[in-house]
Design a protein around this motif. Structure first.
Motif, PDB file in Angstrom:
ATOM      1  N   SER A  14    -100.262 -31.707 -32.656  1.00  0.00           N
ATOM      2  CA  SER A  14    -100.282 -33.098 -32.605  1.00  0.00           C
ATOM      3  C   SER A  14    -101.518 -33.833 -32.819  1.00  0.00           C
ATOM      4  O   SER A  14    -102.643 -33.753 -32.220  1.00  0.00           O
ATOM      5  N   ALA A  15    -101.850 -34.725 -33.894  1.00  0.00           N
ATOM      6  CA  ALA A  15    -102.989 -35.523 -34.178  1.00  0.00           C
ATOM      7  C   ALA A  15    -103.196 -36.433 -33.180  1.00  0.00           C
ATOM      8  O   ALA A  15    -104.527 -36.761 -32.645  1.00  0.00           O
ATOM      9  N   VAL A  16    -102.262 -37.147 -32.712  1.00  0.00           N
ATOM     10  CA  VAL A  16    -102.189 -38.258 -31.538  1.00  0.00           C
ATOM     11  C   VAL A  16    -102.932 -37.581 -30.335  1.00  0.00           C
ATOM     12  O   VAL A  16    -103.685 -38.299 -29.806  1.00  0.00           O
ATOM     13  N   LEU A  17    -102.747 -36.388 -30.126  1.00  0.00           N
ATOM     14  CA  LEU A  17    -103.252 -35.726 -28.902  1.00  0.00           C
ATOM     15  C   LEU A  17    -104.195 -34.827 -29.158  1.00  0.00           C
ATOM     16  O   LEU A  17    -104.889 -34.251 -28.126  1.00  0.00           O
ATOM     17  N   ASN A  18    -104.706 -34.904 -30.500  1.00  0.00           N
ATOM     18  CA  ASN A  18    -106.158 -33.865 -30.720  1.00  0.00           C
ATOM     19  C   ASN A  18    -105.787 -32.601 -30.381  1.00  0.00           C
ATOM     20  O   ASN A  18    -106.769 -31.951 -29.770  1.00  0.00           O
ATOM     21  N   GLU A  19    -104.601 -32.196 -30.605  1.00  0.00           N
ATOM     22  CA  GLU A  19    -104.158 -30.874 -30.452  1.00  0.00           C
ATOM     23  C   GLU A  19    -104.659 -29.601 -31.185  1.00  0.00           C
ATOM     24  O   GLU A  19    -104.929 -29.743 -32.442  1.00  0.00           O
ATOM     25  N   SER A  20    -105.292 -28.688 -30.533  1.00  0.00           N
ATOM     26  CA  SER A  20    -105.699 -27.372 -31.319  1.00  0.00           C
ATOM     27  C   SER A  20    -105.351 -26.103 -30.526  1.00  0.00           C
ATOM     28  O   SER A  20    -104.910 -26.281 -29.218  1.00  0.00           O
ATOM     29  N   VAL A  21    -105.464 -25.058 -31.055  1.00  0.00           N
ATOM     30  CA  VAL A  21    -105.066 -23.874 -30.443  1.00  0.00           C
ATOM     31  C   VAL A  21    -106.397 -22.631 -30.435  1.00  0.00           C
ATOM     32  O   VAL A  21    -106.920 -22.730 -31.582  1.00  0.00           O
ATOM     33  N   ILE A  22    -106.621 -22.063 -29.288  1.00  0.00           N
ATOM     34  CA  ILE A  22    -107.518 -21.053 -29.431  1.00  0.00           C
ATOM     35  C   ILE A  22    -107.021 -19.709 -28.912  1.00  0.00           C
ATOM     36  O   ILE A  22    -105.959 -19.666 -28.445  1.00  0.00           O
ATOM     37  N   LYS A  23    -107.637 -18.581 -29.308  1.00  0.00           N
ATOM     38  CA  LYS A  23    -107.592 -17.275 -28.772  1.00  0.00           C
ATOM     39  C   LYS A  23    -108.365 -16.927 -27.725  1.00  0.00           C
ATOM     40  O   LYS A  23    -109.652 -16.808 -28.370  1.00  0.00           O
ATOM     41  N   LEU A  24    -108.404 -16.777 -26.595  1.00  0.00           N
ATOM     42  CA  LEU A  24    -109.430 -16.542 -25.544  1.00  0.00           C
ATOM     43  C   LEU A  24    -109.302 -15.095 -25.049  1.00  0.00           C
ATOM     44  O   LEU A  24    -108.408 -14.593 -24.467  1.00  0.00           O
ATOM     45  N   PRO A  25    -110.349 -14.298 -25.317  1.00  0.00           N
ATOM     46  CA  PRO A  25    -110.489 -12.929 -24.593  1.00  0.00           C
ATOM     47  C   PRO A  25    -110.420 -13.029 -23.364  1.00  0.00           C
ATOM     48  O   PRO A  25    -111.333 -13.616 -22.532  1.00  0.00           O
ATOM     49  N   VAL A  26    -109.310 -12.248 -22.389  1.00  0.00           N
ATOM     50  CA  VAL A  26    -109.558 -12.202 -20.771  1.00  0.00           C
ATOM     51  C   VAL A  26    -109.303 -10.727 -20.474  1.00  0.00           C
ATOM     52  O   VAL A  26    -108.674  -9.818 -21.347  1.00  0.00           O
ATOM     53  N   THR A  27    -109.585 -10.422 -19.446  1.00  0.00           N
ATOM     54  CA  THR A  27    -109.478  -8.910 -19.208  1.00  0.00           C
ATOM     55  C   THR A  27    -108.864  -9.234 -17.485  1.00  0.00           C
ATOM     56  O   THR A  27    -109.372 -10.062 -16.600  1.00  0.00           O
ATOM     57  N   VAL A  28    -107.833  -8.193 -17.333  1.00  0.00           N
ATOM     58  CA  VAL A  28    -107.010  -8.367 -16.292  1.00  0.00           C
ATOM     59  C   VAL A  28    -106.646  -7.018 -15.574  1.00  0.00           C
ATOM     60  O   VAL A  28    -106.563  -5.934 -16.181  1.00  0.00           O
ATOM     61  N   LYS A  29    -106.422  -6.691 -14.315  1.00  0.00           N
ATOM     62  CA  LYS A  29    -105.940  -5.571 -13.784  1.00  0.00           C
ATOM     63  C   LYS A  29    -104.183  -5.628 -13.141  1.00  0.00           C
ATOM     64  O   LYS A  29    -104.317  -6.593 -12.249  1.00  0.00           O
ATOM     65  N   THR A  30    -103.680  -4.852 -13.491  1.00  0.00           N
ATOM     66  CA  THR A  30    -102.355  -4.825 -12.980  1.00  0.00           C
ATOM     67  C   THR A  30    -102.313  -4.265 -11.613  1.00  0.00           C
ATOM     68  O   THR A  30    -103.196  -3.980 -11.030  1.00  0.00           O
ATOM     69  N   ILE A  31    -100.789  -4.343 -11.081  1.00  0.00           N
ATOM     70  CA  ILE A  31    -100.592  -3.813  -9.679  1.00  0.00           C
ATOM     71  C   ILE A  31    -100.841  -2.354  -9.871  1.00  0.00           C
ATOM     72  O   ILE A  31    -100.829  -1.723  -8.793  1.00  0.00           O
ATOM     73  N   PHE A  32    -100.841  -1.822 -11.163  1.00  0.00           N
ATOM     74  CA  PHE A  32    -100.929  -0.288 -11.125  1.00  0.00           C
ATOM     75  C   PHE A  32    -102.482   0.091 -11.418  1.00  0.00           C
ATOM     76  O   PHE A  32    -102.852   1.061 -11.697  1.00  0.00           O
ATOM     77  N   ASN A  33    -103.475  -0.848 -11.214  1.00  0.00           N
ATOM     78  CA  ASN A  33    -104.741  -0.785 -11.512  1.00  0.00           C
ATOM     79  C   ASN A  33    -105.124  -0.497 -12.823  1.00  0.00           C
ATOM     80  O   ASN A  33    -106.242  -0.056 -13.167  1.00  0.00           O
TER      81      ASN A  33
END
Length: 393
Positions: A26-45
């Motif tokens: 959407s140009a009206v909403l100045n929309e853009s998309v990125i890929k952000l690196p994240v690190t998480v830990k599950t319930i199984f560690n």
């Protein structure tokens, strides 16, 4: 502190701009998309590091704009759809109020990839909600850290809003009191619900109650909780218990507000995505109290008491077509206006723009070839009952 600074630098250095060919931005909403690196830990560690798809929007101009982060729920059927979350109606709502908006498609969903599933919380009888919501909160805080680094934002004014699993994530984030967070909005927040196999009975609601209570001990920012009476995921009773537990253990209980909305459609769990016309005034009122400017029609307009604004049947018209137009008007954002000629034979409406009243009047007068008057402006019915002589004039 060194680790946090390194994380921000890593996100800024490796976040890559992407776009989907099958979903125009959407140009009206100045929309853009990125890929952000994240690190998480599950319930199984298990430690998982992946790129998370994040859609971002902003108003025109240089800012500084407050930040809004919108969080999706968790499908019990197909977590691959949609590929990328946008929440366009809610996004437009926040952009119209001057916010820069970020909508993450969290790990385990859509284009961010469904496997592994970092937000898996265990079997129905053996839930580990605490660890699962920690995953969702971690990725949300990563998005927040990235958003704060943008040159056009005000890092001291942040709102988080979530639906369902995302709604409870908003409260999880609020419990961490990140710098700059001024409000959290929870639409139908919770987990473990399945309206087909166990309507109104989520898995281990006792654990959810306990967790909400834990969050209440540390949350210091205003929060708005919105649930409907016919939520088939969680039912009408458990959410009230969760909120009561949150308040009971909170040192800032006066900052939390619960709104029990009437039954909506066949399943009120989807109120956020389908009930904009009725939740918008509620959220507007909440945000206004947090110092957020809500757009309105210029001028002074008083509620005439002629009718309830949400009742199309109260319109002083006999035309079914005009009533249908009014229903569409009610779906519009403010500033907005609905106008009629004195005889109630012609009308016009416009919304989501500062000159909505002028545009609506012009539409009506072109059709009626006579003077038109405002029936409703923003959230007020301003129409006054007319005498027979006035209608003839």
């Amino acid at each position: 502190m060194k680790h946090a600074a390194l994380l921000i630098l890593l996100m800024l250095a490796t976040s890559s701009e992407i776009a989907r060919a099958d979903e125009p931005l959407s140009a009206v909403l100045n929309e853009s998309v990125i890929k952000l690196p994240v690190t998480v830990k599950t319930i199984f560690n298990q430690v998982i590091t992946k790129e998370m798809v994040v859609t971002q929007f902003k108003p025109n101009g240089e800012g500084p704009f407050p930040i809004a982060i919108l969080m999706h729920g968790r499908s019990y059927k197909d977590r691959s759809k949609p590929g990328r979350e946008r929440f366009l109606q809610a996004t437009k709502y926040f952009v119209n109020r001057g916010f820069a908006v970020w909508v993450p498609t969290r790990l385990g969903y859509g284009d961010s990839g469904t496997e592994p599933d970092p937000e898996y919380s265990g079997t129905c009888s053996g839930k580990n909600y605490l660890a699962a919501y920690e995953v969702a909160a971690t990725t949300t805080l990563d998005v927040m850290a990235y958003a704060k680094q943008q040159s056009y934002v005000d890092p001291g004014r942040i709102v988080v809003l979530g639906q369902s699993y995302g709604g409870m994530t908003a409260i999880t984030v609020a419990a961490k009191n990140p710098a700059g967070l001024i409000a959290a909005i929870n639409f139908a927040g919770g987990g473990g619900g399945n309206p087909e196999t166990q309507p109104n009975e989520p898995c281990r609601p006792d654990l959810l109650k306990e967790l909400f209570g834990l969050y209440g001990k540390t949350a210091k920012v205003p929060s708005l909780w919105i649930y409907t009476e016919n939520d088939k995921y969680f039912g009408p009773v458990y959410p009230k218990q969760w909120f009561a537990e949150f308040q009971k253990l909170s040192s800032a209980s006066q900052l939390a507000e619960y709104r029990a909305m009437p039954a909506f459609g066949d399943n009120g769990h989807f109120y956020f995505s389908r009930g904009f016309s009725t939740w918008r005034p509620v959220v507007d009122d909440f945000l206004r109290r947090q110092g957020i400017a809500i757009p309105h029609t210029p001028g002074s307009f008083q509620d005439s008491g002629f009718a309830n604004i949400n009742e199309p049947a109260s319109l002083p018209v006999s035309s079914a077509e005009l009533r249908e137009r009014y229903v569409k008007f009610l779906e519009l954002d403010v500033p907005r206006a609905f106008v009629l000629d004195a005889a109630g034979e012609f009308g016009g409406y416009a919304g989501g723009m500062p000159d909505a009243l002028e545009k609506a009047l012009a539409i009506c007068q072109k059709r009626a070839q006579k003077e038109c008057l405002a029936y409703a402006v923003d959230d007020k019915v301003v129409w006054k009952k007319m005498s027979s002589s006035e209608k003839q004039d």
